[in-house]
Design a protein around this motif. Structure first.
Motif, PDB file in Angstrom:
ATOM      1  N   ILE A  21       0.840  -1.204   0.000  1.00  0.00           N
ATOM      2  CA  ILE A  21       0.000   0.000   0.000  1.00  0.00           C
ATOM      3  C   ILE A  21       0.870   1.247   0.000  1.00  0.00           C
ATOM      4  CG2 ILE A  21      -1.757   1.281   1.279  1.00  0.00           C
ATOM      5  CD1 ILE A  21      -2.769  -1.381   2.354  1.00  0.00           C
ATOM      6  N   LEU A  22       1.960   1.212   0.747  1.00  0.00           N
ATOM      7  CA  LEU A  22       2.890   2.346   0.749  1.00  0.00           C
ATOM      8  C   LEU A  22       3.435   2.593  -0.645  1.00  0.00           C
ATOM      9  CD1 LEU A  22       4.488   4.515   2.271  1.00  0.00           C
ATOM     10  CD2 LEU A  22       6.216   2.767   2.775  1.00  0.00           C
ATOM     11  N   GLY A  23       3.708   1.505  -1.382  1.00  0.00           N
ATOM     12  CA  GLY A  23       4.168   1.655  -2.756  1.00  0.00           C
ATOM     13  C   GLY A  23       3.172   2.383  -3.629  1.00  0.00           C
ATOM     14  N   PHE A  24       1.880   2.128  -3.409  1.00  0.00           N
ATOM     15  CA  PHE A  24       0.844   2.832  -4.158  1.00  0.00           C
ATOM     16  C   PHE A  24       0.652   4.270  -3.669  1.00  0.00           C
ATOM     17  CE2 PHE A  24      -0.481  -1.568  -5.110  1.00  0.00           C
ATOM     18  CZ  PHE A  24      -0.578  -1.459  -6.487  1.00  0.00           C
ATOM     19  N   TRP A  25       1.188   4.579  -2.496  1.00  0.00           N
ATOM     20  CA  TRP A  25       1.087   5.944  -1.957  1.00  0.00           C
ATOM     21  C   TRP A  25       2.309   6.802  -2.315  1.00  0.00           C
ATOM     22  CZ3 TRP A  25      -3.584   4.835  -0.162  1.00  0.00           C
ATOM     23  CH2 TRP A  25      -4.351   5.835   0.405  1.00  0.00           C
ATOM     24  N   MET A  26       3.383   6.184  -2.819  1.00  0.00           N
ATOM     25  CA  MET A  26       4.628   6.917  -3.014  1.00  0.00           C
ATOM     26  C   MET A  26       4.486   8.058  -4.008  1.00  0.00           C
ATOM     27  SD  MET A  26       6.710   5.735  -0.889  1.00  0.00           S
ATOM     28  CE  MET A  26       8.197   6.529  -1.466  1.00  0.00           C
ATOM     29  N   ARG A  27       3.607   7.908  -4.982  1.00  0.00           N
ATOM     30  CA  ARG A  27       3.444   8.967  -5.980  1.00  0.00           C
ATOM     31  C   ARG A  27       3.067  10.289  -5.326  1.00  0.00           C
ATOM     32  NH1 ARG A  27      -1.590   9.210 -10.104  1.00  0.00           N
ATOM     33  NH2 ARG A  27      -2.538   8.658  -8.121  1.00  0.00           N
ATOM     34  N   PHE A  28       2.289  10.214  -4.278  1.00  0.00           N
ATOM     35  CA  PHE A  28       1.860  11.439  -3.604  1.00  0.00           C
ATOM     36  C   PHE A  28       3.048  12.209  -3.042  1.00  0.00           C
ATOM     37  CE2 PHE A  28       0.523  13.912   0.032  1.00  0.00           C
ATOM     38  CZ  PHE A  28      -0.638  14.510  -0.394  1.00  0.00           C
ATOM     39  N   LEU A 100      -5.792  -0.370  -2.404  1.00  0.00           N
ATOM     40  CA  LEU A 100      -5.806  -0.253  -3.866  1.00  0.00           C
ATOM     41  C   LEU A 100      -6.889   0.722  -4.324  1.00  0.00           C
ATOM     42  CD1 LEU A 100      -5.340  -3.965  -5.079  1.00  0.00           C
ATOM     43  CD2 LEU A 100      -3.634  -2.167  -4.939  1.00  0.00           C
ATOM     44  N   PHE A 101      -8.090   0.588  -3.760  1.00  0.00           N
ATOM     45  CA  PHE A 101      -9.216   1.415  -4.208  1.00  0.00           C
ATOM     46  C   PHE A 101      -9.023   2.894  -3.879  1.00  0.00           C
ATOM     47  CE2 PHE A 101     -11.972  -2.580  -3.836  1.00  0.00           C
ATOM     48  CZ  PHE A 101     -11.892  -2.813  -5.197  1.00  0.00           C
ATOM     49  N   THR A 102      -8.268   3.192  -2.838  1.00  0.00           N
ATOM     50  CA  THR A 102      -8.114   4.587  -2.413  1.00  0.00           C
ATOM     51  C   THR A 102      -6.818   5.231  -2.886  1.00  0.00           C
ATOM     52  OG1 THR A 102      -7.180   3.820  -0.302  1.00  0.00           O
ATOM     53  CG2 THR A 102      -9.546   4.307  -0.360  1.00  0.00           C
ATOM     54  N   SER A 103      -6.019   4.519  -3.676  1.00  0.00           N
ATOM     55  CA  SER A 103      -4.703   5.039  -4.057  1.00  0.00           C
ATOM     56  C   SER A 103      -4.617   5.532  -5.496  1.00  0.00           C
ATOM     57  CB  SER A 103      -3.636   3.955  -3.837  1.00  0.00           C
ATOM     58  OG  SER A 103      -3.850   2.857  -4.715  1.00  0.00           O
ATOM     59  N   VAL A 104      -5.699   5.469  -6.249  1.00  0.00           N
ATOM     60  CA  VAL A 104      -5.630   5.800  -7.673  1.00  0.00           C
ATOM     61  C   VAL A 104      -5.618   7.302  -7.905  1.00  0.00           C
ATOM     62  CG1 VAL A 104      -6.861   5.646  -9.869  1.00  0.00           C
ATOM     63  CG2 VAL A 104      -6.659   3.631  -8.410  1.00  0.00           C
ATOM     64  N   PHE A 105      -6.509   8.035  -7.241  1.00  0.00           N
ATOM     65  CA  PHE A 105      -6.658   9.463  -7.493  1.00  0.00           C
ATOM     66  C   PHE A 105      -5.877  10.272  -6.462  1.00  0.00           C
ATOM     67  CE2 PHE A 105     -10.474   7.449  -9.193  1.00  0.00           C
ATOM     68  CZ  PHE A 105     -10.545   8.000 -10.457  1.00  0.00           C
ATOM     69  N   LEU A 106      -5.039  11.190  -6.935  1.00  0.00           N
ATOM     70  CA  LEU A 106      -4.277  12.042  -6.030  1.00  0.00           C
ATOM     71  C   LEU A 106      -5.193  12.890  -5.161  1.00  0.00           C
ATOM     72  CD1 LEU A 106      -1.312  13.270  -8.273  1.00  0.00           C
ATOM     73  CD2 LEU A 106      -1.144  11.890  -6.193  1.00  0.00           C
ATOM     74  N   SER A 107      -6.332  13.307  -5.709  1.00  0.00           N
ATOM     75  CA  SER A 107      -7.263  14.118  -4.933  1.00  0.00           C
ATOM     76  C   SER A 107      -7.815  13.344  -3.742  1.00  0.00           C
ATOM     77  CB  SER A 107      -8.409  14.598  -5.823  1.00  0.00           C
ATOM     78  OG  SER A 107      -9.126  13.500  -6.366  1.00  0.00           O
ATOM     79  N   VAL A 108      -7.872  12.032  -3.853  1.00  0.00           N
ATOM     80  CA  VAL A 108      -8.339  11.200  -2.739  1.00  0.00           C
ATOM     81  C   VAL A 108      -7.235  11.005  -1.716  1.00  0.00           C
ATOM     82  CG1 VAL A 108      -9.214   8.907  -2.114  1.00  0.00           C
ATOM     83  CG2 VAL A 108     -10.027  10.032  -4.197  1.00  0.00           C
ATOM     84  N   GLN A 109      -5.995  10.913  -2.165  1.00  0.00           N
ATOM     85  CA  GLN A 109      -4.873  10.695  -1.259  1.00  0.00           C
ATOM     86  C   GLN A 109      -4.528  11.933  -0.446  1.00  0.00           C
ATOM     87  OE1 GLN A 109      -2.235   9.056  -4.449  1.00  0.00           O
ATOM     88  NE2 GLN A 109      -1.843   7.431  -2.976  1.00  0.00           N
ATOM     89  N   ARG A 110      -4.923  13.102  -0.924  1.00  0.00           N
ATOM     90  CA  ARG A 110      -4.634  14.312  -0.165  1.00  0.00           C
ATOM     91  C   ARG A 110      -5.389  14.309   1.159  1.00  0.00           C
ATOM     92  NH1 ARG A 110      -5.573  19.250  -4.202  1.00  0.00           N
ATOM     93  NH2 ARG A 110      -7.424  18.011  -4.708  1.00  0.00           N
ATOM     94  N   LEU A 111      -4.838  15.016   2.129  1.00  0.00           N
ATOM     95  CA  LEU A 111      -5.445  15.067   3.457  1.00  0.00           C
ATOM     96  C   LEU A 111      -6.798  15.763   3.370  1.00  0.00           C
ATOM     97  CD1 LEU A 111      -4.911  14.329   6.395  1.00  0.00           C
ATOM     98  CD2 LEU A 111      -3.906  16.596   6.712  1.00  0.00           C
TER      99      LEU A 111
END
Length: 327
Positions: A21-28, A100-111
């Motif tokens: 999951i961290l790997g899918f978050w690294m883009r942020f 996986l479901f929450t890591s696709v859109f940067l707008s979702v990953q933002r605080l």
């Protein structure tokens, strides 16, 4: 095989899933962003006083916070799934799917305040799950409402999703006039305390106006591209198949397990549609992903052909990676 590696409760899976999951978050963390937080509504007091000053000042702390919140929410889902026997074996697969479901859109990953609401709502649902067969359902329903109320102090529109708790209470046979009143009192209690505090500081009118503005503000519709439309189409197709599969397998499950499964299906149905509406838009993905992760995990768990389930799981990962490259 890949799914077999993650679909268990072993120490390697316990270590690999958060790292994945961290790997899918690294883009942020490595993407230059003008706004490191996603705040489309007027901020609530808890956000202004606690979250933004300490966690929202840098891209690193913002990304790390949402990553940890995703882990906590996914961990709560996996704990419910394992504790109440929704899958054939103990597994943290719902945690991975939620990531996986929450890591696709940067707008979702933002605080975003919605992350905190989803965490408290998930804990409230978990509290209701523990009340099955309890002799004191009113206390448990009050606790669940209280947790949802605390979450709504971060994200005021969370009050609109309070019926999710009522639906859960009905499915779990906890609903009665007294327990519903207890849940309503529970969700209102944090707001009563807040209004009292602001009243003592001569700011009660300001708080009520802020609450009203939060409830009616439209965050705006997400501008989809061809790539986001393709991704959403694939995910909606998979989720539709998982819902059909869940209902087809329900007659073979214990009565209590059927009730737990219905809760997550209803969460998916009640919140999934809000993602496509301009009044909520993409900010509701963290909540819709909760029901999605459990129903998808159940579908993969019950699928008889190992090769087929491995292919679908691999396709989910490929689709997620591909979407991150173009969104």
């Amino acid at each position: 095989m890949l799914l077999r590696t993650f679909h268990n409760n072993s120490i390697p899976a316990f270590v690999l899933i958060p790292l994945t999951i961290l790997g899918f978050w690294m883009r942020f963390f490595f993407t230059d962003m003008v706004h490191i937080t996603a705040l489309d509504n007027p901020s609530m007091p808890l956000w202004d006083s606690i979250i933004y000053p300490y966690l929202g000042q840098s891209q690193f702390t913002s990304g790390l916070t949402t990553f940890l919140l995703a882990l906590l929410i996914g961990w709560s889902l996996s704990r419910m799934v394992s504790q109440y026997g929704l899958l054939s074996k103990q597994s943290m697969l719902p945690l991975l799917l939620y990531g996986l479901f929450t890591s696709v859109f940067l707008s979702v990953q933002r605080l975003n305040p919605v992350w905190f609401f989803v965490l408290f709502l998930t804990l409230g649902i978990e509290r209701l799950f523990s009340g099955t067969g309890s002799k004191r359902p009113m206390a448990i329903c009050f606790d669940a409402g209280f947790l949802a109320g605390i979450g709504s102090l971060f994200y005021a529109k969370g009050l609109i999703f309070f019926p999710i708790l009522i639906v859960t209470m009905g499915i779990l046979r906890l609903a009665s006039f007294r327990s519903v009143v207890a849940a309503i009192l529970g969700v209102l209690f944090p707001f009563v305390i807040s209004i009292t505090w602001f009243f003592l500081h001569d700011k009660s009118i300001e708080f009520l106006l802020l609450l009203k503005e939060n409830l009616i503000t439209n965050p705006g519709q997400y501008n989809h591209t061809i790539f986001s439309q393709m991704y959403m189409s694939v995910i909606i197709l998979f989720l539709g198949l998982s819902i059909i599969a869940t209902f087809s397998y329900m007659p073979m499950q214990k009565v209590i397990v059927r009730r737990y499964l219905r809760v997550f299906v209803w969460i998916l149905l009640l919140t999934g549609a809000t993602v496509l509406t301009p009044f909520f838009s993409m900010e509701m993905i963290p909540l819709a992903a909760a029901g999605s992760a459990v129903t998808m995990a159940f579908w993969l768990d019950k699928m008889r052909k190992n090769r087929m389930k491995e292919m679908i799981f691999l396709l989910l990962i490929v689709v997620t990676i591909s979407a991150q490259l173009f969104l």
